[in-house]
Design a protein around this motif. Structure first.
Motif, PDB file in Angstrom:
ATOM      1  N   GLY A   9       0.788  -1.226   0.000  1.00 21.95           N
ATOM      2  CA  GLY A   9       0.000   0.000   0.000  1.00 21.95           C
ATOM      3  C   GLY A   9       0.825   1.284   0.000  1.00 21.95           C
ATOM      4  N   VAL A  10       2.141   1.176  -0.034  1.00 21.50           N
ATOM      5  CA  VAL A  10       2.989   2.357  -0.062  1.00 21.50           C
ATOM      6  C   VAL A  10       3.394   2.614  -1.507  1.00 21.50           C
ATOM      7  N   SER A  11       3.174   3.846  -1.954  1.00 25.75           N
ATOM      8  CA  SER A  11       3.499   4.168  -3.339  1.00 25.75           C
ATOM      9  C   SER A  11       5.006   4.236  -3.539  1.00 25.75           C
ATOM     10  N   LEU A  12       5.394   4.151  -4.780  1.00 29.36           N
ATOM     11  CA  LEU A  12       6.808   4.242  -5.120  1.00 29.36           C
ATOM     12  C   LEU A  12       7.375   5.580  -4.667  1.00 29.36           C
ATOM     13  N   ARG A  13       6.617   6.643  -4.842  1.00 25.75           N
ATOM     14  CA  ARG A  13       7.056   7.978  -4.421  1.00 25.75           C
ATOM     15  C   ARG A  13       7.289   8.022  -2.916  1.00 25.75           C
ATOM     16  N   GLU A  14       6.355   7.483  -2.144  1.00 24.60           N
ATOM     17  CA  GLU A  14       6.498   7.487  -0.680  1.00 24.60           C
ATOM     18  C   GLU A  14       7.689   6.638  -0.242  1.00 24.60           C
ATOM     19  N   ALA A  15       7.846   5.485  -0.875  1.00 19.70           N
ATOM     20  CA  ALA A  15       8.966   4.611  -0.530  1.00 19.70           C
ATOM     21  C   ALA A  15      10.300   5.280  -0.861  1.00 19.70           C
ATOM     22  N   THR A  16      10.357   5.944  -2.008  1.00 18.79           N
ATOM     23  CA  THR A  16      11.583   6.644  -2.404  1.00 18.79           C
ATOM     24  C   THR A  16      11.873   7.783  -1.437  1.00 18.79           C
ATOM     25  N   GLN A  17      10.860   8.549  -1.080  1.00 20.12           N
ATOM     26  CA  GLN A  17      11.057   9.658  -0.137  1.00 20.12           C
ATOM     27  C   GLN A  17      11.519   9.149   1.224  1.00 20.12           C
ATOM     28  N   ARG A  18      10.963   8.039   1.667  1.00 16.64           N
ATOM     29  CA  ARG A  18      11.364   7.463   2.944  1.00 16.64           C
ATOM     30  C   ARG A  18      12.826   7.029   2.898  1.00 16.64           C
ATOM     31  N   ARG A  19      13.228   6.412   1.810  1.00 20.04           N
ATOM     32  CA  ARG A  19      14.629   5.975   1.676  1.00 20.04           C
ATOM     33  C   ARG A  19      15.581   7.163   1.563  1.00 20.04           C
ATOM     34  N   LEU A  20      15.166   8.211   0.856  1.00 21.38           N
ATOM     35  CA  LEU A  20      16.010   9.409   0.756  1.00 21.38           C
ATOM     36  C   LEU A  20      16.167  10.081   2.116  1.00 21.38           C
ATOM     37  N   ARG A  21      15.076  10.123   2.880  1.00 19.27           N
ATOM     38  CA  ARG A  21      15.169  10.696   4.238  1.00 19.27           C
ATOM     39  C   ARG A  21      16.100   9.853   5.100  1.00 19.27           C
ATOM     40  N   ARG A  22      15.975   8.545   5.002  1.00 26.00           N
ATOM     41  CA  ARG A  22      16.832   7.645   5.791  1.00 26.00           C
ATOM     42  C   ARG A  22      18.295   7.805   5.396  1.00 26.00           C
ATOM     43  N   PHE A  23      18.552   7.919   4.094  1.00 26.29           N
ATOM     44  CA  PHE A  23      19.924   8.119   3.644  1.00 26.29           C
ATOM     45  C   PHE A  23      20.459   9.454   4.154  1.00 26.29           C
ATOM     46  N   SER A  24      19.634  10.478   4.143  1.00 24.17           N
ATOM     47  CA  SER A  24      20.060  11.784   4.659  1.00 24.17           C
ATOM     48  C   SER A  24      20.451  11.694   6.135  1.00 24.17           C
ATOM     49  N   GLU A  25      19.734  10.871   6.894  1.00 30.43           N
ATOM     50  CA  GLU A  25      20.062  10.685   8.306  1.00 30.43           C
ATOM     51  C   GLU A  25      21.408   9.982   8.493  1.00 30.43           C
ATOM     52  N   LEU A  26      21.798   9.155   7.540  1.00 28.63           N
ATOM     53  CA  LEU A  26      23.044   8.390   7.637  1.00 28.63           C
ATOM     54  C   LEU A  26      24.264   9.159   7.120  1.00 28.63           C
ATOM     55  N   ARG A  27      24.032  10.158   6.288  1.00 32.35           N
ATOM     56  CA  ARG A  27      25.148  10.889   5.670  1.00 32.35           C
ATOM     57  C   ARG A  27      26.024  11.549   6.730  1.00 32.35           C
ATOM     58  N   GLY A  28      27.332  11.303   6.612  1.00 29.57           N
ATOM     59  CA  GLY A  28      28.296  11.937   7.505  1.00 29.57           C
ATOM     60  C   GLY A  28      28.350  11.363   8.897  1.00 29.57           C
ATOM     61  N   LYS A  29      27.648  10.260   9.131  1.00 28.98           N
ATOM     62  CA  LYS A  29      27.629   9.642  10.463  1.00 28.98           C
ATOM     63  C   LYS A  29      28.117   8.204  10.370  1.00 28.98           C
ATOM     64  N   PRO A  30      28.778   7.734  11.415  1.00 27.25           N
ATOM     65  CA  PRO A  30      29.162   6.310  11.426  1.00 27.25           C
ATOM     66  C   PRO A  30      27.901   5.443  11.454  1.00 27.25           C
ATOM     67  N   VAL A  31      27.919   4.382  10.682  1.00 26.19           N
ATOM     68  CA  VAL A  31      26.751   3.504  10.623  1.00 26.19           C
ATOM     69  C   VAL A  31      27.017   2.231  11.413  1.00 26.19           C
ATOM     70  N   ALA A  32      25.988   1.739  12.047  1.00 22.45           N
ATOM     71  CA  ALA A  32      26.076   0.485  12.790  1.00 22.45           C
ATOM     72  C   ALA A  32      25.884  -0.680  11.823  1.00 22.45           C
ATOM     73  N   ALA A  33      26.306  -1.843  12.233  1.00 23.80           N
ATOM     74  CA  ALA A  33      26.131  -3.040  11.413  1.00 23.80           C
ATOM     75  C   ALA A  33      24.660  -3.216  11.057  1.00 23.80           C
ATOM     76  N   GLY A  34      24.387  -3.462   9.785  1.00 24.38           N
ATOM     77  CA  GLY A  34      23.026  -3.681   9.332  1.00 24.38           C
ATOM     78  C   GLY A  34      22.277  -2.412   8.945  1.00 24.38           C
ATOM     79  N   GLU A  35      22.832  -1.237   9.243  1.00 23.98           N
ATOM     80  CA  GLU A  35      22.168   0.011   8.885  1.00 23.98           C
ATOM     81  C   GLU A  35      22.380   0.385   7.422  1.00 23.98           C
ATOM     82  N   PHE A  36      23.492  -0.051   6.877  1.00 17.99           N
ATOM     83  CA  PHE A  36      23.869   0.292   5.516  1.00 17.99           C
ATOM     84  C   PHE A  36      24.706  -0.873   5.005  1.00 17.99           C
TER      85      PHE A  36
END
Length: 151
Positions: A9-36
């Motif tokens: 039930g999640v549109s491609l646009r919503e899924a893409t926006q969610r992933r872009l927001r998540r990637f923005s949260e990870l940028r410039g920060k150390p990632v934990a195992a399984g996060e990326f």
């Protein structure tokens, strides 16, 4: 991030926006195992492209545009006849095995085939399509009409 699946039930646009927001949260920060991904491997057509890609990665890491704590690699396709994505995959896997031994089998790896010079997009030919800037404006004028790229 690598193992997330689409929600019903999640549109491609919503899924893409969610992933872009998540990637923005990870940028410039150390990632934990399984996060990326543990390893991001990019293929290059030749030594010149390898150098350009490594310079781009270095700048992006300095500017904190990529997640930290990830191993970023650029692997060059062998000289000679073009080997295609299948041959490039085998060469990249061989390089990973040389670097990490049998341990590479336990990593989550993103392999990006970017070797080759973009002949249909001259603006992307120097650095390849992988580092081409994408427009994120709400609307981009295209002739007499507007095209919505994001909300």
């Amino acid at each position: 991030m690598a193992a997330t699946s689409a929600l019903p039930g999640v549109s491609l646009r919503e899924a893409t926006q969610r992933r872009l927001r998540r990637f923005s949260e990870l940028r410039g920060k150390p990632v934990a195992a399984g996060e990326f991904w543990d390893i991001v491997a990019i293929t290059a057509a030749d030594d010149k492209q390898e150098l350009a890609y490594k310079q781009q990665l270095s700048e992006k890491l300095k500017k904190k545009e990529l997640p930290l704590g990830v191993q970023y690699h650029v692997f060059v396709d062998p000289a000679g006849a073009k080997i295609g994505n299948g041959g490039s995959t085998l060469c990249a896997l061989r390089c990973l095995e040389k670097l990490y031994g049998d341990e590479w089998n336990s990593f989550t790896i993103l392999l990006i085939h970017s070797g080759g010079y973009s002949q249909r997009l001259p603006n992307a030919s120097a650095l390849g399509k992988i580092f081409t800037a994408l427009p994120f404006a709400k609307f981009i004028a295209s002739g007499c009409r507007k095209i919505q790229l994001s909300c």
